[in-house]
Design a protein around this motif. Structure first.
Motif, PDB file in Angstrom:
ATOM      1  N   LYS A  46       0.864  -1.183  -0.010  1.00 33.27           N
ATOM      2  CA  LYS A  46      -0.130   0.020   0.227  1.00 33.27           C
ATOM      3  C   LYS A  46       0.830   1.190   0.081  1.00 33.27           C
ATOM      4  O   LYS A  46       0.652   2.098  -0.626  1.00 33.27           O
ATOM      5  N   ASN A  47       1.725   1.327   0.754  1.00 34.10           N
ATOM      6  CA  ASN A  47       2.576   2.371   0.936  1.00 34.10           C
ATOM      7  C   ASN A  47       3.693   2.526  -0.270  1.00 34.10           C
ATOM      8  O   ASN A  47       3.698   3.826  -0.773  1.00 34.10           O
ATOM      9  N   ILE A  48       4.124   1.628  -0.937  1.00 31.89           N
ATOM     10  CA  ILE A  48       4.621   1.794  -2.262  1.00 31.89           C
ATOM     11  C   ILE A  48       3.614   2.145  -3.308  1.00 31.89           C
ATOM     12  O   ILE A  48       3.973   3.044  -4.063  1.00 31.89           O
ATOM     13  N   LYS A  49       2.553   1.756  -3.433  1.00 33.06           N
ATOM     14  CA  LYS A  49       1.615   2.358  -4.313  1.00 33.06           C
ATOM     15  C   LYS A  49       1.184   3.720  -4.171  1.00 33.06           C
ATOM     16  O   LYS A  49       1.231   4.697  -5.113  1.00 33.06           O
ATOM     17  N   LEU A  50       1.148   4.231  -2.853  1.00 36.37           N
ATOM     18  CA  LEU A  50       0.843   5.662  -2.506  1.00 36.37           C
ATOM     19  C   LEU A  50       2.132   6.498  -2.969  1.00 36.37           C
ATOM     20  O   LEU A  50       2.048   7.603  -3.454  1.00 36.37           O
ATOM     21  N   THR A  51       3.321   6.063  -2.646  1.00 36.15           N
ATOM     22  CA  THR A  51       4.521   6.726  -2.980  1.00 36.15           C
ATOM     23  C   THR A  51       4.675   6.646  -4.660  1.00 36.15           C
ATOM     24  O   THR A  51       4.828   7.758  -5.005  1.00 36.15           O
ATOM     25  N   LEU A  52       4.254   5.967  -5.392  1.00 35.41           N
ATOM     26  CA  LEU A  52       4.394   6.030  -6.642  1.00 35.41           C
ATOM     27  C   LEU A  52       3.405   6.793  -7.315  1.00 35.41           C
ATOM     28  O   LEU A  52       3.738   7.556  -8.195  1.00 35.41           O
ATOM     29  N   LEU A  53       2.387   6.691  -6.985  1.00 37.37           N
ATOM     30  CA  LEU A  53       1.161   7.572  -7.415  1.00 37.37           C
ATOM     31  C   LEU A  53       1.395   9.016  -7.038  1.00 37.37           C
ATOM     32  O   LEU A  53       1.276   9.677  -8.052  1.00 37.37           O
ATOM     33  N   ARG A  63      12.242   5.449   3.707  1.00 34.34           N
ATOM     34  CA  ARG A  63      11.826   4.407   3.800  1.00 34.34           C
ATOM     35  C   ARG A  63      10.785   4.097   2.734  1.00 34.34           C
ATOM     36  O   ARG A  63       9.899   4.795   2.716  1.00 34.34           O
ATOM     37  N   GLU A  64      10.534   2.896   2.636  1.00 37.33           N
ATOM     38  CA  GLU A  64       9.379   2.352   1.780  1.00 37.33           C
ATOM     39  C   GLU A  64       9.218   0.832   2.033  1.00 37.33           C
ATOM     40  O   GLU A  64      10.146   0.245   2.771  1.00 37.33           O
ATOM     41  N   LYS A  65       8.323   0.172   1.596  1.00 35.03           N
ATOM     42  CA  LYS A  65       8.180  -1.448   1.701  1.00 35.03           C
ATOM     43  C   LYS A  65       8.555  -1.827   0.470  1.00 35.03           C
ATOM     44  O   LYS A  65       8.106  -1.555  -0.746  1.00 35.03           O
ATOM     45  N   ASN A 114       7.982  -7.613  -0.543  1.00 34.88           N
ATOM     46  CA  ASN A 114       7.459  -8.582   0.378  1.00 34.88           C
ATOM     47  C   ASN A 114       7.190  -8.028   1.585  1.00 34.88           C
ATOM     48  O   ASN A 114       7.077  -8.696   2.779  1.00 34.88           O
ATOM     49  N   GLY A 115       6.890  -6.609   1.502  1.00 35.09           N
ATOM     50  CA  GLY A 115       6.357  -5.801   2.946  1.00 35.09           C
ATOM     51  C   GLY A 115       7.624  -5.522   3.937  1.00 35.09           C
ATOM     52  O   GLY A 115       7.326  -5.044   4.998  1.00 35.09           O
ATOM     53  N   LYS A 116       8.757  -5.835   3.450  1.00 39.82           N
ATOM     54  CA  LYS A 116      10.037  -5.467   4.447  1.00 39.82           C
ATOM     55  C   LYS A 116      10.507  -3.841   3.875  1.00 39.82           C
ATOM     56  O   LYS A 116      10.310  -3.332   2.854  1.00 39.82           O
ATOM     57  N   ASP A 117      11.094  -3.535   5.038  1.00 33.85           N
ATOM     58  CA  ASP A 117      11.566  -2.124   4.980  1.00 33.85           C
ATOM     59  C   ASP A 117      12.874  -1.846   4.189  1.00 33.85           C
ATOM     60  O   ASP A 117      13.653  -2.826   4.271  1.00 33.85           O
ATOM     61  N   TRP A 172      18.141  17.506  -0.384  1.00 30.97           N
ATOM     62  CA  TRP A 172      17.524  16.835  -1.243  1.00 30.97           C
ATOM     63  C   TRP A 172      16.240  16.112  -0.792  1.00 30.97           C
ATOM     64  O   TRP A 172      16.055  16.098   0.537  1.00 30.97           O
ATOM     65  N   THR A 173      15.246  15.615  -1.487  1.00 34.13           N
ATOM     66  CA  THR A 173      14.038  15.108  -0.875  1.00 34.13           C
ATOM     67  C   THR A 173      13.665  13.876  -1.450  1.00 34.13           C
ATOM     68  O   THR A 173      13.864  13.320  -2.557  1.00 34.13           O
ATOM     69  N   SER A 174      12.960  12.956  -0.565  1.00 32.32           N
ATOM     70  CA  SER A 174      12.626  11.745  -1.024  1.00 32.32           C
ATOM     71  C   SER A 174      10.900  11.419   0.101  1.00 32.32           C
ATOM     72  O   SER A 174      10.678  12.244   0.280  1.00 32.32           O
ATOM     73  N   TRP A 175      11.084  10.250   0.432  1.00 32.77           N
ATOM     74  CA  TRP A 175       9.626   9.968   1.145  1.00 32.77           C
ATOM     75  C   TRP A 175      10.337   8.911   2.362  1.00 32.77           C
ATOM     76  O   TRP A 175      11.098   8.126   2.172  1.00 32.77           O
ATOM     77  N   VAL A 176       9.443   9.380   3.330  1.00 32.58           N
ATOM     78  CA  VAL A 176       9.311   8.354   4.559  1.00 32.58           C
ATOM     79  C   VAL A 176       7.919   7.732   4.371  1.00 32.58           C
ATOM     80  O   VAL A 176       7.040   8.282   4.967  1.00 32.58           O
ATOM     81  N   TYR A 177       7.901   6.683   3.768  1.00 29.50           N
ATOM     82  CA  TYR A 177       6.622   5.762   3.393  1.00 29.50           C
ATOM     83  C   TYR A 177       5.853   6.924   2.479  1.00 29.50           C
ATOM     84  O   TYR A 177       6.282   7.092   1.459  1.00 29.50           O
ATOM     85  N   ASN A 178       4.905   7.495   3.245  1.00 31.88           N
ATOM     86  CA  ASN A 178       3.939   8.565   2.132  1.00 31.88           C
ATOM     87  C   ASN A 178       4.101   9.894   2.835  1.00 31.88           C
ATOM     88  O   ASN A 178       3.207  10.604   2.695  1.00 31.88           O
TER      89      ASN A 178
END
Length: 332
Positions: free
Chosen positions: A2-9, A214-216, A219-222, A245-251
């Motif tokens: 779910k978090n991966i999809k949120l980040t990608l979207l 961070r992201e998942k 397999n759901g691993k950090d 620079w910028t990235s994401w911590v999950y969403n």
């Protein structure tokens, strides 16, 4: 997942949404408060020649202000070549303005959505690259220079910025994670007039080097997040060279910082353990205002009724030591 999809979207849709907002706001207005402007990737140039502030970002538009409290705009300031690789109506992201040797330069990401260069893991990648335009005035118009491209056509790049080292100009940029699945920050040498690039790009660091993003995985691993976004180079008063620079911590949209162990662009770059700004702020840049105060311009990021809203903010910063210290939010 779910978090991966949120980040990608979020990464895929945010620039498109903001660009569309910018396209709707073509009638310039007067005396707009900073917190009433909706703008991704804001960049402020304090120009001592005109005693004005010029703000740009994603959308290809420009705002002007005498005091940073109230702004006039937006104005369209780019005149791209419709017969170039950009096409007749390129999307414009993360524009920056830099004065250099008496001229003004517009560093930005241009996307031609009608040209597809690759498909990776189901994501269709459009023709997107960093490019530089030039003008004799800070408010444009900004037009193309000699070289038709700065970076490879088969490589999606974005978020260009500018740095001079030992008198030589460089463009820094991100190689987008959509293709390499581990975004990078890279540099490439520029011609003396910035009219083209020299040689090939060199990787400075990768998204996976980050200890805080961070992201998942599948397999759901950090794991470290794959996104690199919005690099900006700075130097402290003690000579320490850094890149925010910028990235994401999950969403959660998040900004961090790295420092060069050698004091040069070639690094090696050492990532700080913790982010340097509050959650849901990112794509920052640093500047000194016309009164000598050091500030960070950055946008907040939040979802309101299913729509992403990004608003420019200012923070006080301290560069007197070996490291950047971000202070309280600043209200002009």
């Amino acid at each position: 997942m779910k978090n991966i999809k949120l980040t990608l979207l979020a990464c895929l849709l945010l620039p498109i949404i903001t660009f569309a907002q910018g396209m709707r706001q073509m009638e310039p207005k007067k005396n707009i408060p900073l917190d009433s402007i909706r703008l991704s990737d804001p960049f402020i140039m304090a120009d001592s020649k005109t005693n004005m502030y010029y703000m740009t970002g994603t959308g290809g538009l420009l705002w002007k202000s005498k005091d940073m409290k109230l702004w006039d705009g937006p104005y369209r300031v780019t005149q791209t070549d419709p017969n170039s690789w950009m096409g007749p109506r390129p999307m414009i992201w993360a524009a920056e303005l830099h004065e250099y040797k008496g001229k003004y330069y517009y560093f930005a990401t241009f996307t031609n959505r009608d040209v597809k260069i690759d498909t990776v893991k189901g994501n269709v990648i459009e023709r997107r690259a960093c490019h530089i335009l030039v003008s004799d005035k800070p408010d444009g118009p900004y037009v193309p220079m000699q070289d038709p491209t700065y970076l490879p056509a088969n490589k999606p790049t974005l978020d260009a910025t500018f740095w001079i080292e030992n008198g030589k100009p460089y463009m820094l940029y991100c190689y987008e994670w959509l293709q390499n699945w581990n975004g990078t920050v890279e540099k490439i040498a520029l011609k003396p007039d910035l009219g083209g690039s020299i040689g090939e790009g060199k990787v400075l660091f990768r998204a996976s080097d980050s200890p805080w993003s961070r992201e998942k995985d599948e397999n759901g691993k950090d794991r470290p997040n794959k996104v690199t976004d919005g690099p900006y180079v700075f130097q402290t008063k003690t000579g320490k060279l850094g890149i925010i620079w910028t990235s994401w911590v999950y969403n959660v949209y998040t900004q961090g910082v790295a420092y060069s162990a050698s004091g040069k662009l070639d690094g090696p770059w050492v990532q700080e353990k913790n982010p340097i700004t509050p959650p849901d702020f990112g794509h920052g840049m640093l500047f000194t205002d016309l009164n000598g105060k050091q500030l960070m311009c950055i946008h907040s990021h939040k979802s309101v009724n299913g729509k992403y809203i990004r608003i420019p903010h200012l923070f006080e910063v301290d560069l007197s030591g070996d490291k950047l210290v971000v202070g309280k939010e600043y209200k002009p």
